[in-house]
Design a protein around this motif. Structure first.
Motif, PDB file in Angstrom:
ATOM      1  N   GLY A   1       0.802  -1.208   0.000  1.00 39.69           N
ATOM      2  CA  GLY A   1       0.000   0.000   0.000  1.00 39.69           C
ATOM      3  C   GLY A   1       0.833   1.255   0.000  1.00 39.69           C
ATOM      4  N   PHE A   2       2.122   1.130   0.394  1.00 44.53           N
ATOM      5  CA  PHE A   2       2.992   2.304   0.412  1.00 44.53           C
ATOM      6  C   PHE A   2       4.443   1.871   0.478  1.00 44.53           C
ATOM      7  CE2 PHE A   2       2.134   1.268   4.807  1.00 44.53           C
ATOM      8  CZ  PHE A   2       3.283   1.575   5.517  1.00 44.53           C
ATOM      9  N   ILE A   3       5.320   2.798   0.132  1.00 47.77           N
ATOM     10  CA  ILE A   3       6.762   2.614   0.272  1.00 47.77           C
ATOM     11  C   ILE A   3       7.175   3.166   1.624  1.00 47.77           C
ATOM     12  CG2 ILE A   3       9.016   3.429  -0.531  1.00 47.77           C
ATOM     13  CD1 ILE A   3       7.868   3.481  -3.354  1.00 47.77           C
ATOM     14  N   LEU A   4       7.991   2.408   2.340  1.00 50.43           N
ATOM     15  CA  LEU A   4       8.588   2.905   3.576  1.00 50.43           C
ATOM     16  C   LEU A   4      10.084   3.066   3.330  1.00 50.43           C
ATOM     17  CD1 LEU A   4       8.014   3.452   6.699  1.00 50.43           C
ATOM     18  CD2 LEU A   4       9.215   1.304   7.013  1.00 50.43           C
ATOM     19  N   ASN A   5      10.552   4.294   3.339  1.00 43.88           N
ATOM     20  CA  ASN A   5      11.962   4.584   3.125  1.00 43.88           C
ATOM     21  C   ASN A   5      12.553   5.123   4.425  1.00 43.88           C
ATOM     22  OD1 ASN A   5      13.880   7.128   1.458  1.00 43.88           O
ATOM     23  ND2 ASN A   5      14.473   5.019   1.781  1.00 43.88           N
ATOM     24  N   VAL A   6      13.425   4.338   5.054  1.00 47.09           N
ATOM     25  CA  VAL A   6      14.131   4.807   6.241  1.00 47.09           C
ATOM     26  C   VAL A   6      15.575   5.090   5.838  1.00 47.09           C
ATOM     27  CG1 VAL A   6      12.635   3.622   7.872  1.00 47.09           C
ATOM     28  CG2 VAL A   6      14.643   2.436   7.001  1.00 47.09           C
ATOM     29  N   THR A   7      16.120   6.183   6.335  1.00 51.81           N
ATOM     30  CA  THR A   7      17.456   6.571   5.906  1.00 51.81           C
ATOM     31  C   THR A   7      18.147   7.357   7.011  1.00 51.81           C
ATOM     32  OG1 THR A   7      18.717   7.613   4.113  1.00 51.81           O
ATOM     33  CG2 THR A   7      16.726   8.746   4.848  1.00 51.81           C
ATOM     34  N   ASN A   8      19.461   7.493   6.853  1.00 43.50           N
ATOM     35  CA  ASN A   8      20.257   8.303   7.775  1.00 43.50           C
ATOM     36  C   ASN A   8      21.178   9.179   6.945  1.00 43.50           C
ATOM     37  OD1 ASN A   8      21.683   9.356   9.965  1.00 43.50           O
ATOM     38  ND2 ASN A   8      23.172   7.692   9.927  1.00 43.50           N
ATOM     39  N   ASP A   9      20.682  10.361   6.607  1.00 38.99           N
ATOM     40  CA  ASP A   9      21.466  11.300   5.808  1.00 38.99           C
ATOM     41  C   ASP A   9      22.305  12.232   6.673  1.00 38.99           C
ATOM     42  OD1 ASP A   9      20.432  10.178   3.539  1.00 38.99           O
ATOM     43  OD2 ASP A   9      18.915  11.712   3.203  1.00 38.99           O
ATOM     44  N   ALA A  10      22.415  11.898   7.971  1.00 40.41           N
ATOM     45  CA  ALA A  10      23.233  12.731   8.857  1.00 40.41           C
ATOM     46  C   ALA A  10      24.692  12.748   8.415  1.00 40.41           C
ATOM     47  CB  ALA A  10      23.144  12.211  10.298  1.00 40.41           C
ATOM     48  N   TRP A  11      25.109  11.705   7.673  1.00 37.34           N
ATOM     49  CA  TRP A  11      26.473  11.652   7.154  1.00 37.34           C
ATOM     50  C   TRP A  11      26.819  12.908   6.351  1.00 37.34           C
ATOM     51  CZ3 TRP A  11      29.935   8.015   8.493  1.00 37.34           C
ATOM     52  CH2 TRP A  11      29.482   6.777   8.956  1.00 37.34           C
ATOM     53  N   TYR A  12      25.827  13.517   5.718  1.00 33.88           N
ATOM     54  CA  TYR A  12      26.104  14.543   4.717  1.00 33.88           C
ATOM     55  C   TYR A  12      25.785  15.952   5.181  1.00 33.88           C
ATOM     56  CZ  TYR A  12      26.119  10.141   2.326  1.00 33.88           C
ATOM     57  OH  TYR A  12      26.381   8.830   1.999  1.00 33.88           O
ATOM     58  N   GLY A  13      25.339  16.094   6.442  1.00 36.62           N
ATOM     59  CA  GLY A  13      25.151  17.415   7.008  1.00 36.62           C
ATOM     60  C   GLY A  13      24.195  18.274   6.203  1.00 36.62           C
ATOM     61  N   ALA A  14      24.409  19.584   6.258  1.00 36.58           N
ATOM     62  CA  ALA A  14      23.545  20.544   5.563  1.00 36.58           C
ATOM     63  C   ALA A  14      24.097  20.808   4.166  1.00 36.58           C
ATOM     64  CB  ALA A  14      23.443  21.835   6.366  1.00 36.58           C
TER      65      ALA A  14
END
Length: 551
Positions: free
Chosen positions: A442-455
């Protein structure tokens, strides 16, 4: 008339084109690199697609100029198209991917030496695909406006190859330049992002043919039809598919905003876990969250609480007391979907570590676990591990042996809610690999950790490509990111709510329920390949069938 006098005698636009065509040496190289870099302004977060109408005409004129120097040797003449494309691609990928270096600065003492390879080495390798494309299209190049069809086909082929060769890295594909708004994205539901690449190159290259005598008007007409068709189809599809919601399900996305340097620090692991628990139990939506405060159980009997990738700062199954705390934090009818590392010790003398999404019910029972299948080279595992480790190279993730890949990606069923597709981090930029079989998600669940790349532009580019994938597959998307950007979108890419970069908070929303079957979801790359064949045939026919004075 001397070459300089000929250039001065033309209009300003004609003189600019002439100077680009006749550029040589370092000036030609600089033009190619700068035009490629300028094209990235069409990507998130700048979102200035008109940059493509400058970058690609310059590329076309540079390709025109690869045959000007008739006195050059045969080898030099044969290599000029490749180097033109390579330099354009190098500028494009350096300007579009420089932020990868931020990940190496999280532990600068260990990885700073690797910075030039990430910021310059990877773009140099990726640029080979653009070099190949230009060299290939130059074989059938002509003085007709129809030549831009050949360029579009060859770049489309190159981007398709880039999406799977050596596990693939289709980050910032050219087609994404033309998908800065949901209206412009909808065509990917027909031909995918590779097909959009072909269409985008044709339209972006149009200014280069305004001075052509042969084939100009037919190509202008075709490009106009493509652009108007893309916008018109997008407007129609958005209007024909209004957003509606599954009123029995509430989504609560937890965005803890924990710095990457502190995320795995064992001295504050308990504090990080406490933060996640406190945010989960608060049920308080952050300002701007579309759902506001959660409704009572009568109106929303099922609440799905989503934590980001590797949110749990330890091996969850090794700490029964942590699972007990999770159970206590969940009310009746609530389900936690959390990213965590999973350890398999079933093999004697060896353990395997997986990047996993757990489904945990309100009694603390792990109902399902889905492992990441498509791992990040050098980030989550080392290719040629024994050899590279002997040279002192290690992966970014501090995990002995790195992560192991899961066996298969499958939809995960839920009690009282639609099944979901668990896509961890950059798995979501590979729509071709995403299964949509039984149970129907019914939906895509995308979990991620983009903290590696900052602002940096990285998180903005990531969420853009995730949205494009959701539109291509015709599925709503629930995205939880450690430091942002967390969003909920419907199946046509409209943002229902979001939490920006480097913010802590809960995003509470009803679950969009307008999943649909798209041609891309059914046939995957087949529509793109048919488009590629069609454009290639037309380009070849017009190249060899036209005679002077025709077209």
């Amino acid at each position: 008339m001397a070459r300089g006098e000929l250039i001065r005698s033309r209009s300003l636009f004609d003189r600019i084109a002439g100077r680009v065509v006749l550029a040589a040496g370092w000036r030609r190289a600089l033009l190619a690199v700068l035009s490629g870099a300028f094209a990235t302004l069409a990507l998130a977060p700048v979102d200035f697609p008109f940059a493509g109408f400058v970058a690609f005409p310059v590329l076309v004129w540079l390709i025109d100029g690869t045959g000007v120097d008739v006195e050059a040797g045969a080898l030099r003449r044969s290599l000029r198209p490749f180097w033109t494309g390579w330099l354009f691609g190098f500028g494009y990928f350096v300007a579009g991917l420089w932020w990868l270096g931020a990940a190496l600065l999280v532990d600068a003492g260990t990885f700073v030496w690797f910075l030039p390879l990430a910021v310059l080495g990877l773009p140099a390798v990726l640029a080979i695909f653009f070099g190949f494309a230009v060299a290939l299209c130059r074989l059938v190049w002509s003085d007709s406006a129809w030549r831009i069809l050949g360029l579009a086909a060859c770049l489309g082929l190159a981007e398709w190859l880039r999406s799977w060769i050596f596990t693939g890295f289709p980050w910032n594909e050219i087609g994404v330049m033309a998908a800065s708004h949901p209206v412009l994205m909808q065509v990917v539901s027909l031909v995918g992002v590779h097909g959009l690449t072909i269409l985008a190159v044709i339209v972006f290259s149009v200014p280069a043919i305004l001075l052509d005598n042969r084939g100009r008007w037919p190509m202008l007409g075709l490009a106009t039809v493509l652009l108007v068709g893309q916008i018109g189809y997008g407007l129609w599809r958005l209007q024909d598919n209004p957003t509606f919601f599954d009123q029995t399900v509430v989504i609560q996305i937890v965005q803890p905003n924990i710095e990457q340097s502190l995320k795995w620090d064992p001295e504050i692991a308990g504090q990080n876990f406490d933060t996640l628990i406190e945010m989960t139990t608060s049920k308080e939506a952050s300002p701007g969250s579309p759902g506001g405060r959660a409704e009572g159980k009568a109106s929303a009997p099922r609440r799905l609480i989503v934590w980001p990738e590797t949110a749990v700062p330890f091996v969850l199954t090794d700490r029964p007391e942590a699972i007990s705390r999770l159970a206590q934090s969940l009310s009746e009818g609530e389900t936690l979907i959390a990213g965590a590392a999973r350890v398999d010790r079933s093999e004697a003398g060896r353990q395997r570590v997986y990047n996993t999404v757990y489904v945990i019910d309100d009694e603390g029972t792990i109902k399902a676990a889905s492992d990441k299948v498509h791992l990040v080279p050098f980030g989550e595992y080392l290719p040629f591990q024994d050899f590279l480790e002997s040279l002192g190279v290690s992966s970014l993730v501090d995990m002995p042996g790195g992560f192991s890949a899961g066996p298969a990606l499958e939809p995960v069923p839920l009690d009282g809610a639609p099944a979901f597709l668990p896509l961890i981090c950059y798995e979501i930029i590979f729509p071709r690999e995403v299964p949509v079989g039984d149970p129907v998600p019914g939906f895509i669940l995308n979990v991620t950790n983009d903290a590696w790349y900052g602002a940096t532009p990285g998180p903005y580019q990531h969420v853009r490509m995730a949205t494009v994938t959701a539109v291509a597959l015709g599925l709503p998307m629930v995205r939880s990111a450690n430091t942002g950007i967390s969003v909920v979108t419907d199946a046509v890419g409209r943002e229902i709510g979001g939490l920006g970069l480097n913010r802590q908070g809960n995003l509470v929303s009803a679950l969009p329920a307008n999943a649909m079957v798209t041609p891309y979801r059914t046939y995957r790359d087949l529509p793109f390949l048919l488009l590629l064949l069609t454009v290639s045939v037309i380009a070849l026919v017009m190249r060899f069938a036209l005679r002077p004075g025709i077209g």
